[in-house]
Design a protein around this motif. Structure first.
Motif, short mmCIF file in Angstrom:
data_model
loop_
_atom_site.label_atom_id
_atom_site.label_comp_id
_atom_site.label_asym_id
_atom_site.label_seq_id
_atom_site.Cartn_x
_atom_site.Cartn_y
_atom_site.Cartn_z
N GLY A 48 141.46 30.88 101.43
CA GLY A 48 142.56 31.72 101.34
C GLY A 48 142.05 33.15 101.66
N MET A 49 140.85 33.80 100.87
CA MET A 49 140.31 34.75 100.69
C MET A 49 139.67 35.47 102.23
N LYS A 50 139.41 34.52 102.92
CA LYS A 50 138.67 34.59 104.20
C LYS A 50 139.50 34.84 105.22
N SER A 51 140.92 34.10 105.17
CA SER A 51 141.85 33.77 106.10
C SER A 51 142.18 35.40 106.73
N GLY A 52 142.36 36.19 105.94
CA GLY A 52 143.21 37.67 106.37
C GLY A 52 141.84 38.43 107.29
N TYR A 112 143.82 50.06 93.25
CA TYR A 112 144.25 49.07 93.87
C TYR A 112 143.05 48.33 94.87
N PRO A 113 143.47 47.04 95.24
CA PRO A 113 142.46 46.58 95.89
C PRO A 113 142.54 46.80 97.52
N THR A 114 141.63 46.34 98.30
CA THR A 114 141.57 46.68 99.71
C THR A 114 142.00 45.30 100.37
N GLN A 115 141.00 44.36 100.34
CA GLN A 115 141.17 43.08 100.77
C GLN A 115 142.06 42.18 100.08
N GLY A 116 142.20 42.46 98.78
CA GLY A 116 143.08 41.89 97.81
C GLY A 116 144.70 42.17 98.10
N LEU A 117 144.83 43.46 99.06
CA LEU A 117 146.36 43.73 99.01
C LEU A 117 146.89 42.65 100.05
N GLY A 118 146.03 41.58 100.65
CA GLY A 118 146.55 40.75 101.69
C GLY A 118 146.70 39.34 101.11
N ILE A 119 146.08 39.08 100.01
CA ILE A 119 146.05 37.81 99.53
C ILE A 119 147.33 37.07 99.20
N TYR A 120 148.30 37.98 98.62
CA TYR A 120 149.70 37.67 98.36
C TYR A 120 150.51 37.16 99.52
N ALA A 121 149.93 37.51 100.85
CA ALA A 121 150.74 37.06 102.10
C ALA A 121 150.17 35.77 102.42
N ILE A 122 149.32 35.03 101.97
CA ILE A 122 148.68 33.86 102.38
C ILE A 122 150.01 32.89 102.55
N ARG A 123 150.10 32.13 103.57
CA ARG A 123 151.13 31.14 103.71
C ARG A 123 151.07 29.91 103.04
N ASN A 124 149.95 29.35 103.03
CA ASN A 124 149.75 28.15 102.23
C ASN A 124 150.39 28.28 100.71
N ASP A 125 151.07 27.49 100.08
CA ASP A 125 151.16 27.80 98.64
C ASP A 125 150.23 27.73 97.67
N GLU A 126 149.74 26.49 98.07
CA GLU A 126 148.45 26.36 96.88
C GLU A 126 147.25 27.33 97.18
N MET A 127 146.86 27.65 98.32
CA MET A 127 145.91 28.40 98.78
C MET A 127 146.09 29.79 98.13
N ARG A 128 147.47 30.47 98.46
CA ARG A 128 147.86 31.69 97.76
C ARG A 128 147.57 31.77 96.31
N GLN A 129 148.36 30.91 95.67
CA GLN A 129 148.32 30.86 94.33
C GLN A 129 146.77 30.81 93.50
N ALA A 130 145.96 29.93 94.22
CA ALA A 130 144.75 29.91 93.80
C ALA A 130 144.02 31.11 94.26
#
Length: 493
Positions: A48-52, A112-130
């Motif tokens: 999930g972190m790599k996806s963005g 505030y984060p930089t790459q971390g600003l995109g992780i709550y937009a991950i579409r897969n529910d399990e991946m986003r939450q983890a």
């Protein structure tokens, strides 16, 4: 602006108050962060972190023709300063930033984060939450030793109230104090969701109005746990910011547009009425859009409040007089046509029937409970704060009680934005912010509010202990004892 250059430490030495940076940035060192996330939460979170990054990288490697064909917005080819190597390292290494705070003229910074600003937009529910769960553990560990001057913002996923509440409780257990919430939640349009749908067949949930979920439990949890919701969402790549060739075209105004969407929804949805103690922050878009939104909300209410709608309700049309005027001025043929149609337009009768359904149907301001126009000052200027970059001359608008209706001060929060391309030299941030005082555009008192009073007011709004144990604790405590008040915005004028 004057362009006069001073040493930030010299400017700071002349101030009688600390400088609180409410929107700094750090640039996560990706390999280290990825290993941490993988070790804590497994490969699902790491992916999930790599996806963005992979999506951005793929867009950058596309040809212009490919981007046009898929209608992909051009990305920034590189978003970080590089020539100033010391600043680049400072943005990536918390210990180095901590040691340089005095040199930069800053006493405390919310990062505030930089790459971390995109992780709550991950579409897969399990991946986003983890991913959010692991990322917040990572930042808690990374900044624990520097808590007296630096505090990181935790990422809160908002696709459902349940996942938001779960992560808020986790973040509280980690000892983190600041949060940044996902907004503009991408949701599929049901009518086009079949056959796999399409990435453009989506709508964006703005959390406060017409939302798929009831987010009131999330706001209530923020009150209970002492978190001020902040939003740092992007509007780049949405709507009219979709140039496949020009990043700057897409970038200008995109934070403001994203912030306005959520701010307007929270207000129109009555969230500030139901949660009067909760303060919301909208970052990096400046305050100009907020001043305009505040004025527009009032202007529309004056013409579209329930009583004013009587002026446009077709049921109130004097049809007999209208017929007489048609006959006198438009001629017999037009008058006869009017009698035959029995209405001026096909939608008139439908509109009258719509209005007859009651106030809740036609009153756009019903949830706000506006009784008088001055209520806007309380419900908007009291609850909303707006992150402003140091070099933005429009910051002065927020203080202009002669222009803002009912003498309101639309509250700007000083944000350094260090770590990103628009700050090539971190030592210039405080200098640029103070130029509004040097040029006589705002007063020294305004500047104090910008970099100290409003930040303290915002961060301690639901957490009076926010600055406990920090380098600015004594000043914040003194303000809370002697200066903290829900001021009438025009009180100083």
């Amino acid at each position: 602006m004057s362009g006069n250059h001073h040493d930030p430490a010299q400017i700071h030495a002349r101030l009688s108050h600390p400088v609180i940076d409410s929107d700094g940035h750090w640039v996560e060192y990706f390999p280290l962060m990825l290993d941490y996330v993988r070790n804590v939460a497994g490969n699902k979170a790491a992916e999930g972190m790599k996806s963005g990054d992979e999506i951005v990288g793929r867009i950058l490697t596309m040809s212009l023709e490919q981007r046009r064909n898929e209608r992909r917005a051009q990305q920034s080819w590189w978003p970080f300063p590089t020539k100033n190597t010391r600043d680049r390292a400072t943005a990536m290494i918390p210990k180095l930033l901590y040691q340089r705070m005095g040199e930069l003229g800053l006493d405390f910074s919310v990062l505030y984060p930089t790459q971390g600003l995109g992780i709550y937009a991950i579409r897969n529910d399990e991946m986003r939450q983890a991913t959010c769960h692991a990322f917040n553990m990572y930042i808690a560990d990374s900044f624990r030793d520097f808590a007296d001057r630096l505090t990181p913002a935790a990422a809160i996923p908002m696709n459902t109230p349940a996942e938001a509440i779960a992560e808020l409780e986790h973040v509280k257990q980690l000892g983190l104090k600041a949060i940044v919430m996902g907004s503009l939640i991408r949701r599929p349009i049901p009518a086009y969701a079949g056959n796999g749908g399409h990435r453009t067949a989506a709508w964006y949930d703005v959390l406060g109005l017409d939302s798929e979920c009831n987010y009131d439990p999330v706001w209530q949890k923020c009150v209970e746990l002492g978190f001020a919701p902040t939003f740092h969402s992007a509007g780049r790549g949405l709507g009219l910011r979709m140039s496949p060739s020009n990043f700057t075209y897409n970038h200008i105004g995109h934070f403001a547009s994203a912030g306005e969407a959520v701010c307007k929804a929270l207000f129109m949805g009555g969230v500030t009425r139901r949660f009067p103690t909760l303060k919301f922050g909208f970052l990096e878009g400046g305050v100009g859009w907020a001043c305009q939104l505040y004025a527009d909300l009032i202007g529309h209410w004056k013409k579209r409040n329930y009583e004013a709608l009587a002026d446009v309700n077709p049921a109130n049309l004097d049809r007999q007089l209208l017929g007489q005027l048609f006959e006198k001025y438009a001629g017999r043929e037009a008058a006869d046509t009017l009698k035959e149609w029995k209405s001026v337009s096909e939608g008139e009768d439908s509109a009258a029937l719509w209005a007859a359904r009651g106030r809740d149907v036609i009153d756009d301001y019903a949830a706000c409970g506006i009784e008088q126009p001055e209520d806007f000052r309380e419900l908007f200027a009291r609850n909303f704060y707006f992150g402003c970059e140091a070099d933005d001359p429009i910051n002065a608008w927020g203080f202009n009680t002669r222009v803002n209706p009912y003498g309101a001060r639309i509250k700007p929060l000083f944000g350094s934005d260090i770590g990103h391309f628009d700050v090539p030299d971190m030592r210039e941030v405080l200098v640029e912010a103070h130029e509004l005082v040097d040029d006589g555009i705002i007063t020294a008192d305004d500047f104090r509010d910008f970099v100290f009073t409003y930040p303290v007011e915002f961060w301690t709004g639901v957490n009076p202990d926010f600055f406990k144990g920090t380098a600015v604790e004594s000043h914040a405590t003194a303000w809370l004892k002697t200066g903290a008040r829900e001021e009438q915005p025009e009180a100083r004028d």
